[in-house]
Every structure is written in C-alpha cells, then in structure tokens.
Write an enzyme that holds these catalytic residues in place. Structure first.
Site, PDB file in Angstrom:
ATOM      1  N   TYR A   1    -118.469  22.328  33.850  1.00 22.19           N
ATOM      2  CA  TYR A   1    -118.139  21.941  32.469  1.00 22.19           C
ATOM      3  C   TYR A   1    -119.030  22.625  31.426  1.00 22.19           C
ATOM      4  O   TYR A   1    -118.498  23.185  30.450  1.00 22.19           O
ATOM      5  CB  TYR A   1    -118.208  20.420  32.330  1.00 22.19           C
ATOM      6  CG  TYR A   1    -117.941  19.915  30.931  1.00 22.19           C
ATOM      7  CD1 TYR A   1    -116.642  19.813  30.442  1.00 22.19           C
ATOM      8  CD2 TYR A   1    -118.990  19.534  30.090  1.00 22.19           C
ATOM      9  CE1 TYR A   1    -116.392  19.346  29.161  1.00 22.19           C
ATOM     10  CE2 TYR A   1    -118.749  19.069  28.813  1.00 22.19           C
ATOM     11  CZ  TYR A   1    -117.455  18.971  28.351  1.00 22.19           C
ATOM     12  OH  TYR A   1    -117.218  18.515  27.075  1.00 22.19           O
TER      13      TYR A   1
ATOM     14  N   ASP B   1     -97.940  20.342  28.873  1.00 19.35           N
ATOM     15  CA  ASP B   1     -99.053  20.477  29.806  1.00 19.35           C
ATOM     16  C   ASP B   1     -99.747  21.775  29.437  1.00 19.35           C
ATOM     17  O   ASP B   1     -99.228  22.867  29.696  1.00 19.35           O
ATOM     18  CB  ASP B   1     -98.539  20.505  31.243  1.00 19.35           C
ATOM     19  CG  ASP B   1     -99.667  20.627  32.262  1.00 19.35           C
ATOM     20  OD1 ASP B   1    -100.821  20.883  31.851  1.00 19.35           O
ATOM     21  OD2 ASP B   1     -99.395  20.472  33.469  1.00 19.35           O
TER      22      ASP B   1
ATOM     23  N   LYS C   1    -117.911  25.226  28.244  1.00 15.51           N
ATOM     24  CA  LYS C   1    -118.211  25.016  26.829  1.00 15.51           C
ATOM     25  C   LYS C   1    -119.099  26.135  26.265  1.00 15.51           C
ATOM     26  O   LYS C   1    -118.992  26.470  25.077  1.00 15.51           O
ATOM     27  CB  LYS C   1    -118.866  23.648  26.627  1.00 15.51           C
ATOM     28  CG  LYS C   1    -117.904  22.487  26.866  1.00 15.51           C
ATOM     29  CD  LYS C   1    -116.687  22.561  25.943  1.00 15.51           C
ATOM     30  CE  LYS C   1    -115.793  21.352  26.041  1.00 15.51           C
ATOM     31  NZ  LYS C   1    -114.657  21.378  25.092  1.00 15.51           N
TER      32      LYS C   1
ATOM     33  N   SER D   1    -119.038  21.221  22.574  1.00 18.25           N
ATOM     34  CA  SER D   1    -119.953  20.207  23.088  1.00 18.25           C
ATOM     35  C   SER D   1    -121.383  20.712  22.923  1.00 18.25           C
ATOM     36  O   SER D   1    -121.614  21.929  22.914  1.00 18.25           O
ATOM     37  CB  SER D   1    -119.667  19.935  24.569  1.00 18.25           C
ATOM     38  OG  SER D   1    -120.700  19.150  25.152  1.00 18.25           O
TER      39      SER D   1
END
Length: 249
Positions: A160, A66, A164, A146
C-alpha cells in the site's frame, strides 16, 4: 487570498469511490456548494439512497463501475459526458489496501492494490485530461493520496505505501506535463493521515501489527478530508496547491 466555490456552481464533479467513507463525505460537501456530482462506485445503491435525501436544486448521479476494469472506466466516463455533460472536477478517491507484510501477501492481493490505486487512477486521469482539453475546460483534478505516500510508517500494509508513493510521483509527473502543454488544469495530491473509514475500522480482523498501529494513532474523520477538498477547490485561478497533507494533530 480570497477563497470561493462560486466558480464551480452548476459545474460537474466526478468522485470515484463515492459510496461510503471519504468519497461520500466529499460528495456531500460538493453538493452543499452547488456542484453537480456524479459518484462512481460498485455499490451504487448507496449513492442512489443518498440522492433520495437531496434538497431542491442539488443533483447527484450514480454510475456503476469496477475501476479495476478499463472498459468499465471508459464506459462510465462516456455515459457521464453524454448524459450529464463534460466535467470540471475529478476526485480520484477510490483506493484499497491489503493487510500483512510483503513476505506473506498473495500476488492476487498485491495486484488488487496496484490496479486500483495506480492503474485505475492513471487511466481515469488520462481520459479526463483528454476530455477537458477537447472542451477547453480549466478543471481541477485531486488525487486522494496518503501520508504513507511520503513516509513508510509500518510494514503491516505491505504494498500500500508503495502504491501511494506512486500517486505522489504521478501527481508531479502530471503537473509537469500539464505545464508543458500549456493547459490550465490544476492537479493536487491530498494526503491524509489515518481516517476512520470502513478500510481502517478496528472492528475488522486486523493483523497484530496493524491493530497496534491503529490503536496508537489519532484518526481523522471523512469530513476533515472533504473540508480539505473544498479548501483546495476554492483557491483562486492563479494558485496551484500541489500537495496538501492533513494530519490529526
């Protein structure tokens, strides 16, 4: 420029988030080039199933971790070094997102995105550079970033894009630090546009803003990103690709 993956044959690569989607495609592409691959994921049964279908000489190992837990990261890397060997390639592919605007996203969901996309990436990169330095390895680290790490296109993914953008900054920060230390370790940020994976499947129950965005965008396939990884890795020793953006147009 001569491109070749020969230098990586029988070298070890570590791919995070290797159980499905982009990570699984990167694993397949590396195996086809003769690289020994270790996939890190929570769903290692998917990697183990992939390993059953390998052809002769291909080697794929599965390590459960994890990545939101530093102890899991450290234990996984130690197991790899002790049982497979020092690795020459790190693909930081694991990542997650959270749907909805900043104003209606829970703190818990924000933390999940930041912990995996930024902290986990930073920890595993830090430990990998230490290992490469100890073993005098001229390796290559690739962050799967991204296009949203360079331009905010929607508010429907809340924190998000910020995570990035951080990966973009972390790539440049590491490049400068590696240069200052005189280490011959390459670092690349690979920034895809929309990719058809579990995270972006239109079958999911998406907020209207996210669904509208996805329906108007062309999507890349995971193999497109894997091809980008192979291209970057195949460049000559003196070539440093700091940023590679892959778009579906």
């Amino acid at each position: 420029m001569v491109h070749s993956m020969v230098k990586w044959i029988d070298k070890v690569a570590v791919v995070t988030g290797a159980s499905a989607g982009i990570g699984a495609s990167i694993v397949d592409a590396l195996l086809q080039k003769g690289v020994i691959v270790v996939g890190i994921a929570r769903r290692i049964e998917l990697i183990e199933e992939r390993a059953k279908n390998l052809i002769m000489k291909q080697k794929l190992y599965a390590v459960k971790a994890d990545l939101n837990k530093e102890e899991d990261i450290l234990n996984a890397l130690k197991w790899i070094e002790d049982n497979v060997g020092p690795f020459h390639i790190l693909i930081n592919n694991a990542g997650t997102t959270s749907m909805g605007g900043l104003l209606d996203t829970s703190t818990e969901n924000m933390k999940k995105v930041l912990d995996l996309n930024i902290l986990a990436l930073s920890i595993i990169t830090r430990e990998t550079v230490k290992m490469m330095k100890t073993h005098k390895i001229n390796g290559h680290i690739i962050h799967i970033n991204s296009n949203l790490g360079h331009q905010v296109l929607t508010h429907a993914l809340n924190i998000y894009p910020a995570s990035k953008f951080a990966v973009t900054a972390l790539t440049e920060t590491l490049r400068q630090e590696l240069n200052s230390l005189g280490l011959k370790i390459k670092i690349t940020s690979l920034s895809p546009g929309l990719v058809a994976t579990e995270l972006t499947s239109l079958k999911k129950d998406l907020p209207p803003e996210a669904k509208a965005m996805y329906e108007t965008m062309d999507a890349l396939q995971p193999q497109d990103i894997a091809n980008g990884v192979i291209y970057v890795l195949s460049t000559p020793e003196h070539v440093q690709i700091h940023e590679l953006t892959i778009c579906p147009w």
